[in-house]
Scaffold this motif. Structure first.
Motif, short mmCIF file in Angstrom:
data_model
loop_
_atom_site.label_atom_id
_atom_site.label_comp_id
_atom_site.label_asym_id
_atom_site.label_seq_id
_atom_site.Cartn_x
_atom_site.Cartn_y
_atom_site.Cartn_z
N UNK A 62 0.86 -1.19 0.00
CA UNK A 62 0.00 0.00 0.00
C UNK A 62 0.90 1.23 0.00
N UNK A 63 0.35 2.41 -0.29
CA UNK A 63 1.19 3.62 -0.41
C UNK A 63 2.04 3.91 0.82
N UNK A 64 1.49 3.65 2.02
CA UNK A 64 2.25 3.96 3.23
C UNK A 64 3.45 3.02 3.37
N UNK A 65 3.22 1.71 3.23
CA UNK A 65 4.30 0.75 3.39
C UNK A 65 5.35 0.89 2.29
N UNK A 66 4.91 1.36 1.12
CA UNK A 66 5.85 1.49 0.00
C UNK A 66 6.82 2.66 0.17
N UNK A 67 6.69 3.41 1.25
CA UNK A 67 7.70 4.43 1.53
C UNK A 67 8.97 3.81 2.10
N UNK A 68 8.87 2.51 2.48
CA UNK A 68 10.04 1.83 3.02
C UNK A 68 10.27 2.06 4.49
N UNK A 69 9.34 2.72 5.17
CA UNK A 69 9.49 2.98 6.60
C UNK A 69 9.18 1.72 7.40
N UNK A 70 9.89 1.56 8.52
CA UNK A 70 9.65 0.43 9.41
C UNK A 70 8.55 0.80 10.40
N UNK A 71 7.42 0.16 10.28
CA UNK A 71 6.29 0.49 11.16
C UNK A 71 6.05 -0.60 12.20
N UNK A 72 6.41 -1.82 11.89
CA UNK A 72 6.00 -2.96 12.73
C UNK A 72 7.08 -3.31 13.75
N UNK A 73 6.65 -3.50 14.99
CA UNK A 73 7.55 -3.95 16.04
C UNK A 73 7.09 -5.27 16.64
N UNK A 74 5.93 -5.75 16.21
CA UNK A 74 5.36 -6.99 16.76
C UNK A 74 4.39 -7.55 15.73
N UNK A 75 4.31 -8.87 15.57
CA UNK A 75 3.41 -9.44 14.55
C UNK A 75 1.93 -9.40 14.90
N UNK A 76 1.57 -8.78 16.04
CA UNK A 76 0.17 -8.73 16.49
C UNK A 76 -0.39 -10.13 16.66
N UNK A 77 0.45 -11.04 17.07
CA UNK A 77 0.06 -12.41 17.38
C UNK A 77 1.14 -12.96 18.31
N UNK A 78 0.77 -13.19 19.57
CA UNK A 78 1.77 -13.61 20.54
C UNK A 78 2.38 -14.97 20.20
N UNK A 79 1.59 -15.86 19.61
CA UNK A 79 2.11 -17.19 19.28
C UNK A 79 3.19 -17.09 18.20
N UNK A 80 2.95 -16.25 17.18
CA UNK A 80 3.95 -16.04 16.14
C UNK A 80 5.17 -15.33 16.72
N UNK A 81 4.95 -14.41 17.63
CA UNK A 81 6.06 -13.69 18.25
C UNK A 81 6.96 -14.63 19.03
N UNK A 82 6.35 -15.49 19.86
CA UNK A 82 7.13 -16.44 20.65
C UNK A 82 7.88 -17.40 19.75
#
Length: 453
Positions: free
Chosen positions: A216-236
Motif C-alpha cells: 500500500x502507499x504507506x508501506x511502500x515508503x520503506x518505513x519500518x512500522x512494525x515492532x510486533x506481529x500482532x500475534x503472541x504465538x507467532x512472536x514467541x
C-alpha cells in the motif's frame, strides 16, 4: 485475610468504572460533534492517554470483567448495584470500541464461565446470574450483527491463505487486516529460518523486514512500522522458537488441569472465572500482544494467583496471615516505585518524539537518553536514530557526515529499506556509483514497490 468473594469484585468494578469515565471524558467533545453531524466516532491515537488505543482499553476491560462476574453471583450485599453497573458499562464500552479481539475473547471466556464452571450452574440462584447471562447474550448478538465485526471476519477469511502482494500500491490495502497478513507471512518465514530456538529476543522487528514489506502507499515508503506481529504465538515462535511456544502452551495446559479446592477462600465461581479470563487472554493473543501490555498482564497475573490459591494442592503453600500484610505492602510499594519511574521515562519519551518531529535532534537524543532506564528500556533498532541524523546532515550538505550516520544506522538494522535508499542517495551524490547501486538494489529487494517521499 483478604475476602476474595466480596472485595475483589468490588475493587475491580471501581477500577473499571474509573477507566471508562476517564475514556468518555476524553472523547466527549468529539463525541458530541460527531453526534451533531451524524457521523460515527472512532478512537484514534491522536486522543492520547486512555483513549489513545482502543485495543489496549478493550483488552484491559475484558480481562477485568472476569473479576466482576463472580460477584454478580456470590455478592448479595450493598455493592450489588455497583457490580451490575460495572459489568454493563464494561460490556457496552467493549462493544463501542469495536475491538474484534476483545469481543471474541469476552464471549469465549464467558461461555466457559457460565457453561463449564459448574454443571448445576443454571439450576441455582438463577436471578443472580441473569445480569451476566444478559451481558453475554448482548455481546454475542452484537458480534453477529455488527457490520465492523462481520467485515473483519469476511476480509480475513477471504484473504488469510493468500500471500500478500508486496509489489502492489493499492490504497485498499491500507488496513489492519492486510498488515496482519503481511506480518504473519513474514513471521512464518522467520520461523522456517530459525525453527528450534528462534531468531533471538526482540529481533523480530529487524529480521522480518528482509522477507519484504509493501502493498500500500504507506508501506511502500520503506518505513519500518512494525515492532510486533500482532500475534503472541507467532512472536514467541519467531523469537524463541517452536520449542519456546511448546513450553508456553504446556504451561497453560498445566494450569487448566488444576481443580478447585472447596475449602479455599476462593469461590468456585471466581476460580472458574479466572480460567475464563485465561481463555480470553489466549484468544486475544491471536489478534494482539497482551503479554506486552502492563495493565493486561497485571490482571492476568492476579487471575493466576487466584488459581494458585484456589487449587486443590495449594493448601500447604498458603502463607501465614501475619506475613500477608508485609508482603502485600512491599509489592505495592515496589509497584508504585516502578510505575513512577516508568511515568518519568514516558514523559521524556514524549518530549523526545515531539523534538524529533520538530527536527530538534540533539534535544530529542537528550530526552531519549533520560527516558532510557532499566524499567523503561528504549530500542531504536526498528528505525535507528542515526537515520534522522543522517537526513539532517544530508540536507545541510554534509555528505561525509550523513554517510557516517547512515552507515551506523545500517549496522543496527541492515534491512531498513528507507535507510538503505537514503544511503544509496548519499553515495550517489558522492560519486560512489557501485556503493549506491548496491544500496538501491537491497532497498528494492526488501521493498519492491518503494516510492519517493
Amino acid at each position: 485475610e483478604f475476602d476474595f468473594k466480596s472485595r475483589l469484585p468490588v475493587i475491580t468494578s471501581i477500577s473499571a468504572i474509573i477507566f471508562i469515565v476517564i475514556f468518555f471524558c476524553q472523547i466527549f467533545p468529539e463525541l458530541i460533534s460527531a453526534f451533531k453531524h451524524h457521523k460515527s466516532l472512532s478512537v484514534q491515537f491522536e486522543f492520547g492517554g486512555t483513549a489513545g488505543n482502543k485495543n489496549f482499553l478493550a483488552e484491559f476491560l475484558c480481562v477485568n470483567l472476569f473479576f466482576i462476574l463472580p460477584g454478580l453471583i456470590t455478592n448479595r450485599n450493598q455493592f450489588k448495584k455497583l457490580l451490575i453497573v460495572a459489568a454493563l458499562l464494561t460490556g457496552l464500552t467493549i462493544l463501542y470500541l469495536n475491538s474484534f479481539s476483545a469481543i471474541m475473547a469476552a464471549v469465549a471466556g464467558m461461555i466457559y464461565f457460565f457453561v463449564v464452571t459448574d454443571r448445576s450452574f443454571l439450576k441455582q440462584n438463577f436471578i443472580y446470574k441473569w445480569w451476566g447471562i444478559a451481558l453475554l447474550l448482548m455481546m454475542v448478538i452484537f458480534g453477529c450483527t455488527n457490520e465492523f465485526v462481520q467485515g473483519k471476519v469476511k476480509e480475513f477469511y477471504q484473504n488469510a491463505w493468500h500471500k500478500p502482494d508486496i509489489h502492489s500500491a493499492d490504497p485498499l490495502n491500507n488496513n489492519s487486516v492486510f498488515e496482519r497478513r503481511l506480518m504473519g507471512w513474514n513471521s512464518l518465514q522467520l520461523i522456517n529460518e530459525h525453527p528450534l530456538l528462534g531468531s533471538g529476543f526482540n529481533n523480530w522487528k529487524i529480521e522480518q523486514a528482509k522477507f519484504g514489506i509493501g502493498g500500500n502507499p504507506y508501506l511502500n515508503t520503506g518505513m519500518e512500522r512494525f515492532e510486533h506481529p500482532h500475534n503472541e504465538y507467532l512472536s514467541i515462535a519467531s523469537e524463541i522458537g517452536l520449542s519456546g511456544l511448546f513450553i508456553f502452551l504446556v504451561l497453560i495446559l498445566f494450569v487448566f488441569r488444576w481443580k478447585h479446592d472447596k475449602e479455599s477462600a476462593i469461590s468456585n465461581f471466581q476460580f472458574g472465572a479466572s480460567k475464563g479470563a485465561l481463555i480470553a487472554m489466549l484468544i486475544i493473543c491471536i489478534f494482539s500482544y497482551p503479554l506486552h501490555r502492563e495493565l493486561t498482564m497485571i490482571l492476568a497475573s492476579v487471575h493466576l494467583v487466584v488459581l494458585i490459591q484456589g487449587r486443590e494442592s495449594s493448601r500447604n503453600l498458603r502463607l501465614n496471615k501475619q506475613y500477608l500484610g508485609p508482603i502485600g505492602l512491599i509489592i505495592i510499594l515496589m509497584t508504585v516505585l516502578i510505575y513512577t519511574l516508568r511515568l518519568r521515562s514516558d514523559y521524556f519519551l514524549g518530549q523526545g518524539i515531539a523534538a524529533q518531529l520538530s527536527r530538534k535532534l540533539d534535544k530529542a537524543k537528550e530526552n531519549y537518553r533520560e527516558a532510557n532506564t532499566v524499567f523503561f528500556p528504549l530500542d531504536d533498532k526498528g528505525t535507528p536514530l542515526e537515520w534522522y541524523y543522517g537526513n539532517e546532515l544530508f540536507r545541510s550538505g554534509d555528505l561525509p557526515g550523513a554517510c557516517l550516520q547512515l552507515e551506523a544506522g545500517r549496522q543496527k538494522n541492515p534491512y531498513h529499506s528507507r535507510l538503505l535508499n537514503d544511503l544509496g542517495t548519499v553515495y550517489d551524490q558522492r560519486g560512489l556509483s557501485d556503493s549506491a547501486i548496491s544500496c538501491y538494489s537491497r532497498a528494492l529487494k526488501y521493498c519492491p514497490g518503494m516510492i519517493e517521499t
